[in-house]
Design a protein around this motif. Structure first.
Motif, PDB file in Angstrom:
ATOM      1  N   ILE A 373       0.855  -1.184   0.000  1.00  0.00           N
ATOM      2  CA  ILE A 373       0.000   0.000   0.000  1.00  0.00           C
ATOM      3  C   ILE A 373       0.889   1.232   0.000  1.00  0.00           C
ATOM      4  CG2 ILE A 373      -1.797   1.257   1.240  1.00  0.00           C
ATOM      5  CD1 ILE A 373      -2.781  -1.398   2.318  1.00  0.00           C
ATOM      6  N   VAL A 374       0.613   2.151  -0.930  1.00  0.00           N
ATOM      7  CA  VAL A 374       1.397   3.376  -1.029  1.00  0.00           C
ATOM      8  C   VAL A 374       0.458   4.568  -1.146  1.00  0.00           C
ATOM      9  CG1 VAL A 374       3.352   2.240  -2.135  1.00  0.00           C
ATOM     10  CG2 VAL A 374       1.563   3.239  -3.555  1.00  0.00           C
ATOM     11  N   ALA A 375       0.946   5.758  -0.762  1.00  0.00           N
ATOM     12  CA  ALA A 375       0.208   6.991  -1.009  1.00  0.00           C
ATOM     13  C   ALA A 375       0.486   7.433  -2.440  1.00  0.00           C
ATOM     14  CB  ALA A 375       0.628   8.065  -0.008  1.00  0.00           C
ATOM     15  N   ASP A 376      -0.406   8.255  -3.023  1.00  0.00           N
ATOM     16  CA  ASP A 376      -0.274   8.547  -4.444  1.00  0.00           C
ATOM     17  C   ASP A 376       0.846   9.521  -4.761  1.00  0.00           C
ATOM     18  OD1 ASP A 376      -1.518  10.707  -3.332  1.00  0.00           O
ATOM     19  OD2 ASP A 376      -3.117  10.886  -4.812  1.00  0.00           O
ATOM     20  N   THR A 377       1.327  10.282  -3.788  1.00  0.00           N
ATOM     21  CA  THR A 377       2.512  11.109  -3.993  1.00  0.00           C
ATOM     22  C   THR A 377       3.375  11.045  -2.750  1.00  0.00           C
ATOM     23  OG1 THR A 377       1.575  13.143  -3.078  1.00  0.00           O
ATOM     24  CG2 THR A 377       1.204  12.750  -5.423  1.00  0.00           C
ATOM     25  N   GLU A 378       4.661  11.281  -2.924  1.00  0.00           N
ATOM     26  CA  GLU A 378       5.586  11.199  -1.795  1.00  0.00           C
ATOM     27  C   GLU A 378       5.232  12.212  -0.703  1.00  0.00           C
ATOM     28  OE1 GLU A 378       9.619  11.449  -2.962  1.00  0.00           O
ATOM     29  OE2 GLU A 378       9.484   9.844  -4.441  1.00  0.00           O
ATOM     30  N   SER A 379       4.736  13.377  -1.116  1.00  0.00           N
ATOM     31  CA  SER A 379       4.485  14.444  -0.147  1.00  0.00           C
ATOM     32  C   SER A 379       3.423  14.075   0.883  1.00  0.00           C
ATOM     33  CB  SER A 379       4.065  15.723  -0.870  1.00  0.00           C
ATOM     34  OG  SER A 379       2.847  15.523  -1.575  1.00  0.00           O
ATOM     35  N   LEU A 380       2.595  13.056   0.576  1.00  0.00           N
ATOM     36  CA  LEU A 380       1.532  12.685   1.502  1.00  0.00           C
ATOM     37  C   LEU A 380       2.027  11.888   2.699  1.00  0.00           C
ATOM     38  CD1 LEU A 380      -1.376  11.584  -0.864  1.00  0.00           C
ATOM     39  CD2 LEU A 380      -1.088  13.756   0.297  1.00  0.00           C
TER      40      LEU A 380
END
Length: 422
Positions: A373-380
């Protein structure tokens, strides 16, 4: 690199005198605010308890495991009444502590004893960095050790009351003799070579961190203390600035790592469920699977080369090589707007998991799901969300709950870098 290093420049030079002063109850005669179970306010000096074994139980209102162990603390206080004093200590304010006591009143986790509140003095004196933490003082007020909260149990208490300190020493994150002796050793304060990598066996008693300077200001120190073999491989192989690497490090189920049969046999304790073990068996298990890495280096040393050198030395120490490979894998991608708050009252305390950031949420879900599971951008990854979920639910149910909060997960396939431990 700062985010990669556990800490930088941690040699102990000028802080010895001030820290050793905190190890005697003479220095702790000041009064501390005390809230009783009924909400009444008092003050207390630790000197009042001289003549008993004193255990300070550091906690806060967000620490679920702290609250879960309150009934155990109550039972220990009753069983050893007159011989020991277990005193909870928190930085939380009166209103915050009172709200916790009121919420648990009459329930399974009711808190039936007083706590020191609005504290910073004691937590600073004893270098408390996590919760729950136990700080142990003997009948003379001498500092014995700091431990994780799990060490506050009958086995350790009985041994210490019998003046047998071996189990307490094995459980210690910091021992008194380390604070008063090791900190001033030439090994820690002497001049170091330009580049030095050491692989050390398990020794929690070395994990003191008080100074921010080296005698030789051209050098840095990076230390990874008492991590499992698996955690050290992940830490040394990757740079923590990469969000995927953060997830690899936090992935307790190690979905991105494959292990040879030889490795599993040699480090079988890594693959056992600790819940079925006694406390002493758990300590013994840690001793078999944990190491420390110390790296001393000049400011101009290439960080990638440094980690590669440390990993090579670590591979030689444990006798197993690590290889990278890529594999197509199922991914759940997380997207969200500003999440809605969820009322914690509807979730039983023992089922709660509090998630402060998106990274916490991604890590929690990754350990419950077969997918990455990953967030859609690194900044999140470091965005504050402050939600509480029911950790007993399956991942499918959790995804439905998250959707109600404005957090969406959708499936993709991606090439994922993985590790093969030979």
């Amino acid at each position: 690199m700062k985010s990669f290093l556990l800490f930088v420049a941690l040699l102990f030079t000028g802080n010895i005198a001030s820290f050793s002063q905190s190890l005697d109850l003479k220095e702790l005669k000041q009064n501390h605010l005390l809230m009783h179970a009924d909400g009444t306010i008092d003050s207390v000096s630790l000197d009042k308890y001289k003549g008993k074994l004193i255990i300070l139980d550091f906690w806060n209102r967000y620490c679920v495991s702290c609250l879960l162990q309150m009934p155990k603390i109550h039972g220990l206080r009753q069983k050893y009444a007159g011989r020991i004093e277990i005193i909870p200590v928190t930085k939380d304010t009166y209103d915050q502590v009172k709200a916790v006591y009121d919420k648990q009143e009459g329930g399974k986790f009711e808190i039936k004893f007083p706590t020191i509140y609005a504290d910073s003095t004691l937590s600073d004196k004893f270098g408390v960095r996590g919760y729950p933490t136990g700080v142990w003082l003997n009948e003379d007020g001498t500092y014995l050790a700091s431990t994780y909260g799990t060490a506050i149990n009958e086995d350790v208490i009985e041994a210490v009351l019998s003046e047998n300190y071996s189990l307490l020493d094995r459980s210690a994150t910091v021992k008194g003799e380390v604070m008063l002796g090791k900190l001033n050793s030439t090994a820690l304060t002497g001049k170091r070579p330009l580049l030095n990598v050491k692989i050390l066996p398990y020794d929690l008693t070395n994990s003191v961190k008080e100074s921010e300077t080296l005698k030789d200001t051209s050098l840095y120190i990076a230390e990874y203390k008492n991590r499992t073999v698996i955690d050290l491989i992940k830490l040394l192989l990757y740079d923590n600035n990469d969000p995927f690497t953060v997830l690899l490090y936090k992935d307790n189920l190690n979905k991105r790592m494959k292990f040879s049969d030889d490795f599993k046999k040699e480090y079988s304790a890594l693959f056992k469920n600790e819940d079925a073990l006694t406390y002493e068996e758990r300590v013994s298990m840690h001793e078999k699977v944990r190491y420390s890495v110390e790296m001393v280096y000049a400011k101009n040393v290439d960080h990638v080369e440094l980690r590669n050198m440390a990993l090579n030395m670590f591979e030689l120490t444990i006798g197993h090589n690590v290889k990278r490979f890529f594999e197509e894998s199922d991914i759940l991608v997380l997207k969200y707007k500003t999440p809605k708050k969820i009322e914690m009252d509807v979730i039983p305390l023992e089922s709660q998991v509090s998630l402060r950031t998106v990274l916490d949420l991604v890590t929690f879900l990754s350990n419950k799901s077969e997918h990455f599971i990953v967030a859609d951008t690194e900044s999140l990854y470091n965005v504050e969300i402050g939600i509480t979920l029911d950790k007993t639910k399956e991942v499918g149910e959790l995804i439905k709950d998250l959707k109600k909060l404005g957090i969406i997960l959708y499936r993709e396939k991606r090439l994922v870098e993985k590790l093969n431990v030979m």
